[in-house]
Design an enzyme around this catalytic site. Structure first.
Site, PDB file in Angstrom:
ATOM      1  N   LYS A  79      41.101  50.824  33.889  1.00 35.72           N
ATOM      2  CA  LYS A  79      40.620  49.760  33.007  1.00 35.72           C
ATOM      3  C   LYS A  79      40.197  50.323  31.663  1.00 35.72           C
ATOM      4  O   LYS A  79      39.687  51.450  31.588  1.00 35.72           O
ATOM      5  CB  LYS A  79      39.417  49.047  33.655  1.00 35.72           C
ATOM      6  CG  LYS A  79      39.618  48.677  35.117  1.00 35.72           C
ATOM      7  CD  LYS A  79      38.333  48.177  35.764  1.00 35.72           C
ATOM      8  CE  LYS A  79      38.486  48.054  37.262  1.00 35.72           C
ATOM      9  NZ  LYS A  79      38.404  49.372  37.944  1.00 35.72           N
ATOM     10  N   HIS A 112      38.285  45.530  31.070  1.00 44.83           N
ATOM     11  CA  HIS A 112      37.148  45.668  31.979  1.00 44.83           C
ATOM     12  C   HIS A 112      36.151  44.499  31.885  1.00 44.83           C
ATOM     13  O   HIS A 112      35.654  44.021  32.904  1.00 44.83           O
ATOM     14  CB  HIS A 112      36.433  46.998  31.722  1.00 44.83           C
ATOM     15  CG  HIS A 112      35.756  47.556  32.927  1.00 44.83           C
ATOM     16  ND1 HIS A 112      35.654  48.900  33.178  1.00 44.83           N
ATOM     17  CD2 HIS A 112      35.129  46.950  33.965  1.00 44.83           C
ATOM     18  CE1 HIS A 112      35.007  49.097  34.318  1.00 44.83           C
ATOM     19  NE2 HIS A 112      34.671  47.927  34.809  1.00 44.83           N
TER      20      HIS A 112
END
Length: 277
Positions: A79, A112
């Site tokens: 991420k 994220h």
């Protein structure tokens, strides 16, 4: 819903993603994360979830390389962290993560958190990485319905995955329904919460006794039967193996509803609409 540890769900672009995997949040860089990944792969896990923020991508990559498992057989997720969001900075962050992992391509790359003013530019970068063949699937993490709609209204590609906090105390039914309608695969982080509060609940304990399973196994099975990909974190080999032993039983619909009823809309992580980084 998976019938074995190697079963997969088909994302809307045709890529197959394992229903079950290992999360490595807070696994220390070096030996700890390397041994956890190696233990998981030995048991039969074929999905590993990390992130730039976890600061253990190099260890994950080393364990993958030394495992002897073919690269094509392992689904690797990482991420982009909040401070790297934006178009150019995301492209740069991806390359850093890819090199740390020691991989030519990634299977899934996620935004994220929905950083205000940046996540749409970040998503454009993920679309480019996908089109250029550096990643097989792209998605988001911690996005609520309005974040998803915002991205979808101004992008070419619908996110393939939305990884969110998901457990019996936070079932997010509306989000789950929306994702299903849009063919976005929901994925659970922290499926067992932390500190044992959930696993000590009387309903979970009673069901564990009924099925001859641990409380954790009951909750993880509930995830799968709700068609939610799940990635419990552990660094202990015996727990990694135990968590995966959830494919030899099935919760009844009545017992599924008992677990659903535990919902409190309770988060252990930040609110996606109000978080700091």
């Amino acid at each position: 819903m998976g019938r074995s540890l190697t079963d997969t769900t088909r994302l809307h672009n045709g890529v197959h993603m394992p229903w079950f995997g290992l999360g490595v949040y807070k696994a220390e860089a070096g030996n700890e994360v390397e041994q956890a990944v190696q233990a998981a792969l030995e048991v039969g896990y074929r999905s590993i979830d990390t992130a730039a923020f976890y600061q253990n991508e190099e260890g994950v990559g080393k364990a993958l390389k030394e495992s002897g498992v073919n690269r094509e057989q392992v689904f690797v997720t990482t991420k982009v962290w909040n401070s790297d969001q934006g178009y150019e900075s995301t492209l740069q962050a991806f390359e850093v993560s890819r090199k740390k992992l020691g991989l030519e391509y990634l299977d899934l790359y996620l935004v994220h958190w929905p950083v205000k003013g940046k996540y749409k530019d970040t998503w454009r970068a993920l679309e480019k990485l996908y089109k250029d063949g550096f990643v097989r699937a792209i998605g988001v993490s911690n996005f609520q319905i309005h974040h998803l709609q915002d991205v979808m209204n101004e992008s070419e590609i619908v996110p393939m995955v939305n990884q969110v906090e998901y457990h019996p105390y936070l079932t997010q039914k509306e989000l789950q329904t929306f994702c299903r309608e849009q063919q976005i695969q929901l994925e659970a982080w922290s499926p067992l919460m932390r500190g044992g509060e959930l696993l000590g609940h009387s309903v979970v304990a009673e069901l564990a006794q009924k099925y001859g399973k641990t409380p954790a196994q009951v909750v993880l099975r509930w995830d799968l039967q709700n068609e939610v990909v799940t990635i419990p974190k552990s660094v202990r080999a015996e727990r990694i193996k135990e968590n995966s032993q959830i494919f030899d039983f099935q919760l009844s619909q009545e017992d599924m509803l008992k677990i659903d009823a535990l919902n409190q809309n309770k988060r252990i992580g930040p609110d996606p609409d109000n978080f700091n980084f």
